[in-house]
Design an enzyme around this catalytic site. Structure first.
Site, mmCIF file in Angstrom:
data_model
loop_
_atom_site.group_PDB
_atom_site.id
_atom_site.type_symbol
_atom_site.label_atom_id
_atom_site.label_comp_id
_atom_site.label_asym_id
_atom_site.label_seq_id
_atom_site.Cartn_x
_atom_site.Cartn_y
_atom_site.Cartn_z
ATOM 1 N N LYS A 91 -30.204 12.001 -5.730
ATOM 2 C CA LYS A 91 -31.668 12.197 -5.761
ATOM 3 C C LYS A 91 -32.350 10.985 -6.413
ATOM 4 O O LYS A 91 -33.304 10.428 -5.885
ATOM 5 C CB LYS A 91 -31.988 13.472 -6.551
ATOM 6 C CG LYS A 91 -33.429 13.578 -6.971
ATOM 7 C CD LYS A 91 -33.655 14.424 -8.227
ATOM 8 C CE LYS A 91 -32.798 14.188 -9.407
ATOM 9 N NZ LYS A 91 -33.358 14.188 -10.720
ATOM 10 N N LYS B 135 -37.334 5.139 -15.360
ATOM 11 C CA LYS B 135 -36.108 5.946 -15.191
ATOM 12 C C LYS B 135 -35.396 5.580 -13.876
ATOM 13 O O LYS B 135 -34.166 5.542 -13.807
ATOM 14 C CB LYS B 135 -36.462 7.438 -15.223
ATOM 15 C CG LYS B 135 -35.316 8.375 -14.934
ATOM 16 C CD LYS B 135 -34.242 8.405 -16.017
ATOM 17 C CE LYS B 135 -33.077 9.291 -15.598
ATOM 18 N NZ LYS B 135 -32.016 9.387 -16.582
HETATM 19 P P1 NAD Z 1 -28.942 21.294 -14.405
HETATM 20 O O1 NAD Z 1 -28.853 21.662 -12.974
HETATM 21 O O2 NAD Z 1 -27.769 21.500 -15.295
HETATM 22 O O3 NAD Z 1 -30.196 22.051 -15.070
HETATM 23 C C1 NAD Z 1 -31.369 22.391 -14.403
HETATM 24 C C2 NAD Z 1 -31.655 23.861 -14.714
HETATM 25 O O4 NAD Z 1 -32.926 24.220 -14.165
HETATM 26 C C3 NAD Z 1 -30.620 24.816 -14.093
HETATM 27 O O5 NAD Z 1 -30.082 25.614 -15.128
HETATM 28 C C4 NAD Z 1 -31.426 25.633 -13.076
HETATM 29 O O6 NAD Z 1 -30.983 26.980 -12.996
HETATM 30 C C5 NAD Z 1 -32.814 25.562 -13.676
HETATM 31 N N1 NAD Z 1 -33.888 25.775 -12.726
HETATM 32 C C6 NAD Z 1 -34.029 25.258 -11.476
HETATM 33 N N2 NAD Z 1 -35.187 25.669 -10.934
HETATM 34 C C7 NAD Z 1 -35.790 26.463 -11.858
HETATM 35 C C8 NAD Z 1 -37.017 27.176 -11.897
HETATM 36 N N3 NAD Z 1 -37.836 27.185 -10.866
HETATM 37 N N4 NAD Z 1 -37.311 27.862 -13.029
HETATM 38 C C9 NAD Z 1 -36.479 27.869 -14.088
HETATM 39 N N5 NAD Z 1 -35.294 27.216 -14.109
HETATM 40 C C10 NAD Z 1 -34.964 26.521 -13.007
HETATM 41 O O7 NAD Z 1 -29.416 19.776 -14.441
HETATM 42 P P2 NAD Z 1 -29.421 18.770 -15.695
HETATM 43 O O8 NAD Z 1 -28.194 17.937 -15.622
HETATM 44 O O9 NAD Z 1 -29.751 19.502 -16.937
HETATM 45 O O10 NAD Z 1 -30.632 17.817 -15.245
HETATM 46 C C11 NAD Z 1 -31.977 18.223 -15.367
HETATM 47 C C12 NAD Z 1 -32.852 16.992 -15.102
HETATM 48 O O11 NAD Z 1 -32.537 15.973 -16.045
HETATM 49 C C13 NAD Z 1 -32.650 16.363 -13.717
HETATM 50 O O12 NAD Z 1 -33.876 15.881 -13.234
HETATM 51 C C14 NAD Z 1 -31.683 15.220 -14.003
HETATM 52 O O13 NAD Z 1 -31.803 14.199 -13.035
HETATM 53 C C15 NAD Z 1 -32.143 14.788 -15.386
HETATM 54 N N6 NAD Z 1 -31.125 14.138 -16.239
HETATM 55 C C16 NAD Z 1 -29.856 14.653 -16.338
HETATM 56 C C17 NAD Z 1 -28.922 14.007 -17.166
HETATM 57 C C18 NAD Z 1 -27.486 14.501 -17.321
HETATM 58 O O14 NAD Z 1 -26.664 13.757 -17.856
HETATM 59 N N7 NAD Z 1 -27.144 15.707 -16.878
HETATM 60 C C19 NAD Z 1 -29.295 12.860 -17.877
HETATM 61 C C20 NAD Z 1 -30.592 12.402 -17.781
HETATM 62 C C21 NAD Z 1 -31.504 13.037 -16.956
#
Ligand code: NAD
Length: 295
Positions: A236, A168
């Protein structure tokens, strides 16, 4: 059907949990704050008030959280509170060494764990067509298969615990570098007065074609940078990549530049924008600032 506790219902986690429920799994979800999506009820995802409640009695616990400390905090609580044999699937993008350590801890407790970071963006999560790079032992990978198949299309077991996160990190290098080059191409073409739609169509059909060009360029031309994938998350990920490359003494000059440009966008207060917002920086560096539009 097996019960899945799904923790982290953000941009990615929300549609993934809904797809799992649509595939017939009994999905119980938890997000720390009130989730933005209101689709859960319609898909049959039950929301509860704590991670412990979501994981109680689950066969599989899935996490989709922002960063390494978030996953460490949640699994730190859950690994000791779940019944032996529970399988943890961490879809978040975190550090490979943290993923490997969590795997060791889980196995010492008689639990399974795979790192299963994804690529494909919000649309891939909605469509259930994510690319999933899985690190873990064979037995855990086999058990994770039905869950992974409900959210992804390209699912590859890339190696031992932590290997999914390593792949990744490479993915994020390629995406950031490509976004930067597509941004520079767009500003260059605009400065020349080129027909942008025609130019991007023909570029997409040749060796310069990419998923970035295909999926991101229309929004970029309109200067729409609503996320999607936030720049602060990409910051990050490039930190994970650069630190790992440094440890291995791998020279990554292009990666270093991409990491600096993303860091600059975050430092300037744009961490909440989509990573295609790198285009804003190219606009400004070229003395051609443009107004940002909302979707
Ligand atoms: P996001 O911030 O939209 O979602 C993360 C969620 O986790 C939030 O709703 C937050 O409130 C919740 N959260 C944080 N700490 C928490 C806890 N202790 N308990 C419960 N909930 C908690 O982020 P995202 O875009 O959905 O990304 C999530 C992961 O996926 C990241 O690691 C990101 O790098 C990866 N990712 C994102 C994408 C994208 O296009 N958005 C694509 C591939 C990978």
């Amino acid at each position: 059907m097996p019960k899945i506790g799904f923790i982290g219902l953000g941009i990615m986690g929300a549609p993934m949990a809904c797809n799992l429920a649509d595939a017939g799994f009994d999905v119980v979800g938890f997000n720390r704050s009130r989730p933005r999506s209101d689709a859960f009820e319609q898909h049959g995802v039950k929301l509860v008030a704590s991670a412990l409640e979501a994981a109680a009695g689950a066969d599989v616990v899935a996490t989709m959280l922002p960063d390494s400390p978030d996953v460490q905090a949640v699994l730190g609580e859950l690994l000791r509170a779940t019944r032996p044999g529970t399988l943890f699937i961490d879809f978040s993008t975190i550090r490979p060494d943290v993923a490997a350590a969590l795997h060791q801890e889980a196995h010492d407790l008689g639990l399974g764990l795979v790192d299963a970071p994804v690529s494909g963006g919000e649309q891939g999560a909605i469509d259930g067509s994510l690319s999933i790079m899985v690190g873990g032992v064979d037995a855990d990978y086999e058990r994770a298969q039905p869950v992974l198949a409900a959210v992804g299309k390209t699912i590859v077991h890339v190696g031992p615990p932590g290997a999914g996160q390593t792949v990744k990190a490479a993915n994020q290098l390629i995406v950031a570098g490509t976004l930067q080059l597509v941004s520079e191409a767009i500003v260059f073409l605009e400065a020349n007065g080129a027909d942008l739609e025609a130019a991007l169509e023909v570029l997409g059909g040749g060796l310069a074609g990419s998923a970035i060009l295909e999926r991101k360029s229309a929004g970029m031309l309109k200067r729409q940078f609503d996320p999607g994938f936030r720049l602060e998350l990409h910051h990050k990920d490039l930190g994970i990549f650069m630190s790992s490359a440094r440890d291995l003494r791998v020279a990554t000059p292009m990666g270093a530049v991409a990491a600096q440009l993303v860091a600059s966008m975050v430092a300037r207060g744009h961490g909440g924008l989509d990573h295609s917002g790198l285009l804003m920086l190219v606009d400004e560096l070229s003395g051609r600032p443009k107004a940002r539009q909302s979707e």
